[in-house]
Each structure stands twice: as structure tokens, then as C-alpha cells.
Design a protein around this motif. Structure first.
Motif, PDB file in Angstrom:
ATOM      1  N   GLU A 164       0.821  -1.217   0.000  1.00  0.00           N
ATOM      2  CA  GLU A 164       0.000   0.000   0.000  1.00  0.00           C
ATOM      3  C   GLU A 164       0.857   1.270   0.000  1.00  0.00           C
ATOM      4  O   GLU A 164       0.549   2.236  -0.696  1.00  0.00           O
ATOM      5  CB  GLU A 164      -0.874  -0.061   1.254  1.00  0.00           C
ATOM      6  CG  GLU A 164      -1.855   1.024   1.436  1.00  0.00           C
ATOM      7  CD  GLU A 164      -2.698   0.786   2.682  1.00  0.00           C
ATOM      8  OE1 GLU A 164      -3.168   1.799   3.226  1.00  0.00           O
ATOM      9  OE2 GLU A 164      -2.906  -0.363   3.108  1.00  0.00           O
ATOM     10  N   ALA A 165       1.905   1.249   0.798  1.00  0.00           N
ATOM     11  CA  ALA A 165       2.808   2.403   0.877  1.00  0.00           C
ATOM     12  C   ALA A 165       4.108   1.959   1.530  1.00  0.00           C
ATOM     13  O   ALA A 165       4.167   0.918   2.189  1.00  0.00           O
ATOM     14  CB  ALA A 165       2.177   3.531   1.690  1.00  0.00           C
ATOM     15  N   PHE A 166       5.138   2.784   1.330  1.00  0.00           N
ATOM     16  CA  PHE A 166       6.410   2.598   2.020  1.00  0.00           C
ATOM     17  C   PHE A 166       6.756   3.895   2.716  1.00  0.00           C
ATOM     18  O   PHE A 166       6.474   4.978   2.198  1.00  0.00           O
ATOM     19  CB  PHE A 166       7.554   2.277   1.033  1.00  0.00           C
ATOM     20  CG  PHE A 166       7.638   0.838   0.666  1.00  0.00           C
ATOM     21  CD1 PHE A 166       8.282  -0.074   1.505  1.00  0.00           C
ATOM     22  CD2 PHE A 166       7.070   0.384  -0.509  1.00  0.00           C
ATOM     23  CE1 PHE A 166       8.349  -1.415   1.161  1.00  0.00           C
ATOM     24  CE2 PHE A 166       7.132  -0.956  -0.863  1.00  0.00           C
ATOM     25  CZ  PHE A 166       7.778  -1.856  -0.018  1.00  0.00           C
ATOM     26  N   ARG A 167       7.362   3.765   3.887  1.00  0.00           N
ATOM     27  CA  ARG A 167       7.946   4.921   4.545  1.00  0.00           C
ATOM     28  C   ARG A 167       9.453   4.714   4.469  1.00  0.00           C
ATOM     29  O   ARG A 167       9.958   3.645   4.827  1.00  0.00           O
ATOM     30  CB  ARG A 167       7.486   5.026   5.994  1.00  0.00           C
ATOM     31  CG  ARG A 167       7.954   6.317   6.644  1.00  0.00           C
ATOM     32  CD  ARG A 167       7.298   6.581   7.963  1.00  0.00           C
ATOM     33  NE  ARG A 167       7.598   5.489   8.888  1.00  0.00           N
ATOM     34  CZ  ARG A 167       6.886   5.235   9.984  1.00  0.00           C
ATOM     35  NH1 ARG A 167       5.838   5.959  10.272  1.00  0.00           N
ATOM     36  NH2 ARG A 167       7.231   4.243  10.771  1.00  0.00           N
ATOM     37  N   ALA A 168      10.161   5.699   3.945  1.00  0.00           N
ATOM     38  CA  ALA A 168      11.620   5.632   3.827  1.00  0.00           C
ATOM     39  C   ALA A 168      12.177   6.976   4.250  1.00  0.00           C
ATOM     40  O   ALA A 168      11.787   8.007   3.683  1.00  0.00           O
ATOM     41  CB  ALA A 168      12.027   5.301   2.394  1.00  0.00           C
ATOM     42  N   GLY A 169      13.048   6.973   5.254  1.00  0.00           N
ATOM     43  CA  GLY A 169      13.525   8.244   5.781  1.00  0.00           C
ATOM     44  C   GLY A 169      12.320   9.000   6.300  1.00  0.00           C
ATOM     45  O   GLY A 169      11.481   8.451   6.993  1.00  0.00           O
ATOM     46  N   GLY A 170      12.194  10.229   5.931  1.00  0.00           N
ATOM     47  CA  GLY A 170      11.047  11.023   6.367  1.00  0.00           C
ATOM     48  C   GLY A 170       9.962  11.129   5.319  1.00  0.00           C
ATOM     49  O   GLY A 170       9.134  12.030   5.366  1.00  0.00           O
ATOM     50  N   LEU A 171       9.949  10.204   4.350  1.00  0.00           N
ATOM     51  CA  LEU A 171       8.987  10.276   3.244  1.00  0.00           C
ATOM     52  C   LEU A 171       8.007   9.109   3.260  1.00  0.00           C
ATOM     53  O   LEU A 171       8.341   8.010   3.694  1.00  0.00           O
ATOM     54  CB  LEU A 171       9.724  10.286   1.900  1.00  0.00           C
ATOM     55  CG  LEU A 171      10.648  11.473   1.653  1.00  0.00           C
ATOM     56  CD1 LEU A 171      11.453  11.262   0.384  1.00  0.00           C
ATOM     57  CD2 LEU A 171       9.854  12.764   1.566  1.00  0.00           C
ATOM     58  N   VAL A 172       6.813   9.366   2.740  1.00  0.00           N
ATOM     59  CA  VAL A 172       5.799   8.325   2.542  1.00  0.00           C
ATOM     60  C   VAL A 172       5.514   8.257   1.045  1.00  0.00           C
ATOM     61  O   VAL A 172       5.213   9.280   0.419  1.00  0.00           O
ATOM     62  CB  VAL A 172       4.475   8.653   3.275  1.00  0.00           C
ATOM     63  CG1 VAL A 172       3.439   7.580   3.021  1.00  0.00           C
ATOM     64  CG2 VAL A 172       4.711   8.853   4.759  1.00  0.00           C
ATOM     65  N   PHE A 173       5.634   7.063   0.480  1.00  0.00           N
ATOM     66  CA  PHE A 173       5.341   6.829  -0.931  1.00  0.00           C
ATOM     67  C   PHE A 173       4.122   5.918  -0.991  1.00  0.00           C
ATOM     68  O   PHE A 173       4.228   4.723  -0.707  1.00  0.00           O
ATOM     69  CB  PHE A 173       6.531   6.152  -1.624  1.00  0.00           C
ATOM     70  CG  PHE A 173       7.784   6.977  -1.610  1.00  0.00           C
ATOM     71  CD1 PHE A 173       8.057   7.868  -2.631  1.00  0.00           C
ATOM     72  CD2 PHE A 173       8.691   6.863  -0.565  1.00  0.00           C
ATOM     73  CE1 PHE A 173       9.219   8.632  -2.613  1.00  0.00           C
ATOM     74  CE2 PHE A 173       9.861   7.621  -0.538  1.00  0.00           C
ATOM     75  CZ  PHE A 173      10.124   8.510  -1.566  1.00  0.00           C
ATOM     76  N   ALA A 174       2.965   6.478  -1.321  1.00  0.00           N
ATOM     77  CA  ALA A 174       1.740   5.683  -1.396  1.00  0.00           C
ATOM     78  C   ALA A 174       1.568   5.151  -2.814  1.00  0.00           C
ATOM     79  O   ALA A 174       1.713   5.898  -3.782  1.00  0.00           O
ATOM     80  CB  ALA A 174       0.524   6.523  -1.008  1.00  0.00           C
TER      81      ALA A 174
END
Length: 140
Positions: A21-31
Motif C-alpha cells: 500500500e505504501a512505504f515509509r523511507a527516511g522522512g517520506l511516505v510513498f503511497a
């Protein structure tokens, strides 16, 4: 080195293609791109116009509202919110739907993020009119 990646899962319907559904990497959210499907009956019941009353409601508005509601869940599960979206991509199967889509968009975004909107010939589930992809930040 690189960023630690964390898969995000909310209570949203799970896609048939079994993607994250999404990834959180560092301070970012990629939906991942979301459509108005419950992935079992096609277009989700809440996102459909009642065929007995076709002039009550708008398909594009109902689908957009459904998707953005699910994306709220996604961003919440990632420790963020739609207020922290920094980039959006929107795919419409009919560019004539843009006005209705945009009306609902403004209900969810007080300060709308940069957005690219393009026409597409179709989406993963028949009857879906819009797909929305978002990138956001996790507030520290």
C-alpha cells in the motif's frame, strides 16, 4: 547505507495484485496508486452511483472521495496526514471528469500539493475512473 524502508498497511481493502500500500523511507511516505475498488466486487459500493437513481451523485466525485478517504488511512498508518502531501499524480480515464474530481480534491486539501493530472485509457479495475498516487513527508 541507504534509508530504512518500512511497508505501511492500513485497514484499506487489499489489492488483488498483492502490492504494498505504501512505504515509509527516511522522512517520506510513498503511497501506491489507489483506485476506488474494494478488490472483490469491482468499484466499491460506497464509490458507486445507485443505478436506480443515476442523477443523484457523481461517479467521479464518489470515487475521488473514496480514494482520498483510503489515502487518509494510509498516511495515518504511516504517521503522517494528507496535510503533509508534497506531490500528487492523478490519472483520469475521462479528462471531462476533471472539474468534479477537482471539487472533491479541494475538500481534502486546504493547501493543495503540486499535482500532475493525465488522461489514461483505462485502470486496473473496470469502472474505475481515477487513480491517485501521493508522496508526502512524516512530520518530525
Amino acid at each position: 547505507a541507504g534509508w530504512k524502508r518500512e511497508a505501511i498497511t492500513s485497514r484499506n481493502p487489499k489489492p488483488l495484485a498483492n502490492y504494498t500500500e505504501a512505504f515509509r523511507a527516511g522522512g517520506l511516505v510513498f503511497a501506491a496508486g489507489q483506485i476506488a475498488s474494494d478488490f472483490s466486487t469491482g468499484v466499491a459500493k460506497e464509490a458507486r452511483v445507485d443505478p436506480a437513481f443515476p442523477y443523484y451523485g457523481s461517479e467521479i466525485k464518489k470515487q475521488t472521495r473514496y480514494i482520498l478517504g483510503n489515502l487518509m488511512n494510509t498516511f495515518d498508518a504511516a504517521g503522517s496526514s494528507l496535510d503533509h502531501v508534497v506531490k500528487a499524480q492523478v490519472f483520469l480515464t475521462d479528462l471531462n471528469d476533471f472539474h468534479g474530481f477537482d471539487e472533491v480534491w479541494k475538500e481534502f486539501f486546504r493547501n493543495p500539493p503540486p499535482r500532475t493530472t493525465v488522461g489514461t485509457s483505462g485502470l486496473l479495475v473496470e469502472g474505475c475512473r481515477v487513480e491517485i498516487d501521493l508522496i508526502g513527508i512524516v512530520p518530525s
